[in-house]
Each structure stands twice: as C-alpha cells, then as structure tokens.
Design a protein around this motif. Sequence first.
Motif, PDB file in Angstrom:
ATOM      1  N   THR A  69       0.833  -1.200   0.000  1.00 19.16           N
ATOM      2  CA  THR A  69       0.000   0.000   0.000  1.00 19.16           C
ATOM      3  C   THR A  69       0.867   1.248   0.000  1.00 19.16           C
ATOM      4  O   THR A  69       0.601   2.201  -0.742  1.00 19.16           O
ATOM      5  CB  THR A  69      -0.947  -0.008   1.221  1.00 19.16           C
ATOM      6  N   PHE A  70       1.923   1.256   0.813  1.00 19.55           N
ATOM      7  CA  PHE A  70       2.829   2.410   0.842  1.00 19.55           C
ATOM      8  C   PHE A  70       3.467   2.633  -0.529  1.00 19.55           C
ATOM      9  O   PHE A  70       3.588   3.767  -1.002  1.00 19.55           O
ATOM     10  CB  PHE A  70       3.934   2.216   1.882  1.00 19.55           C
ATOM     11  N   LYS A  71       3.889   1.561  -1.189  1.00 20.73           N
ATOM     12  CA  LYS A  71       4.511   1.685  -2.519  1.00 20.73           C
ATOM     13  C   LYS A  71       3.517   2.253  -3.527  1.00 20.73           C
ATOM     14  O   LYS A  71       3.882   3.070  -4.372  1.00 20.73           O
ATOM     15  CB  LYS A  71       5.055   0.337  -2.981  1.00 20.73           C
ATOM     16  N   LYS A  72       2.264   1.848  -3.437  1.00 20.43           N
ATOM     17  CA  LYS A  72       1.244   2.380  -4.337  1.00 20.43           C
ATOM     18  C   LYS A  72       1.054   3.875  -4.086  1.00 20.43           C
ATOM     19  O   LYS A  72       0.981   4.668  -5.033  1.00 20.43           O
ATOM     20  CB  LYS A  72      -0.078   1.636  -4.164  1.00 20.43           C
ATOM     21  N   ILE A  73       0.977   4.277  -2.828  1.00 20.05           N
ATOM     22  CA  ILE A  73       0.816   5.702  -2.497  1.00 20.05           C
ATOM     23  C   ILE A  73       2.019   6.487  -3.008  1.00 20.05           C
ATOM     24  O   ILE A  73       1.854   7.569  -3.596  1.00 20.05           O
ATOM     25  CB  ILE A  73       0.607   5.897  -0.979  1.00 20.05           C
TER      26      ILE A  73
END
Length: 170
Positions: A69-73
Amino acid sequence: MARIYISLGTNISPEQHLKAGLVNLQQYFGPLQLSRVYESESVGFKGTNFLNMVAAADTELSIAQVVATFKKIEQDNGRIRGEKKFSPRSLDIDLLLYDDVICNIPVELPRGEILFNAFVLWPLAEIAPELPHPVTLQTYGALWQDYDKQRQQLWPITFEFPAELLPVKY
C-alpha cells in the motif's frame, strides 16, 4: 488489529506531497495520529531540505500488504522506483513498526533508521514516548533523550494539515 508507525519524508514539492500522502494514508488506514512536521537537511547527499513526520494507524492488513500500500501511495505521488538510495524524493513512506514484530522479511522491523536518524526518532518519540523499542527495550522518549542532537540538524515547522484529515488525533 495491529498498530503501525509510519515515516513520511519528501523534498520535492514537499508540502504538496506530504499533504497528499497523509490524505492517501487516511483513505487506506482511517484516522491517523500525527507528529509535528520537521524540516531537516538532506542526509547522505547534497540536496534541498526534507519535510519529515511520523504517523500512527491501526490496520488489519499484513506487513506485506501494508508495504505494498505504501509503494502504491508513493507511486501515485510521483515516486520513481530505482532511484539512488540517497536522492531527492517526491514521497518516501516507510513502515517503522508493526506492533512489536521483529523480522527481516518482507521488510526490516523495527526499521533500523529509528535508532540513527533524528528525523525518524524525534517525531516517533513525540507520538509514542512510552512505547518500548522491540529490540533495545528502551522507550522512544528515552532513546530521543539520549540521542546526540548534534549529529543531524532538525527543527519543527508550522504546517497546515489538509482540512480533510479532520478529525484527527494530533
């Protein structure tokens, strides 16, 4: 539910990217507990100053899902993968703690830089002063108190948080 602590940093359009990152985090994780925002000199390279902070949230996601999720953000906010380790960042989001888990896969937890970088330790100590580090067992408040404050220049700044983050615990 797991309690997670998240480091955010940016030095490319920093106010814009930090605000967008916080809004995105809240969309995925719900209410956030936020530290103040700190400005610091770049570490490891010559560059413009960074804005850094720490947020806490609760999640039912696994560690791997949180990191994805952090990488997507980051990607949604212009982060380019494959950059040099020490280089300007539109948005850098790192998982610092996932409850008291100690592991190396899928990421290192607790994140090693907690003990070495003022821009991570000071805001973490601000929002979780009584929480013990899972390895050293010292509280983050005590770790910050003992930290050599001359190692890195860091100072809190006035920052206008996005209105859509309210109500949020500060």
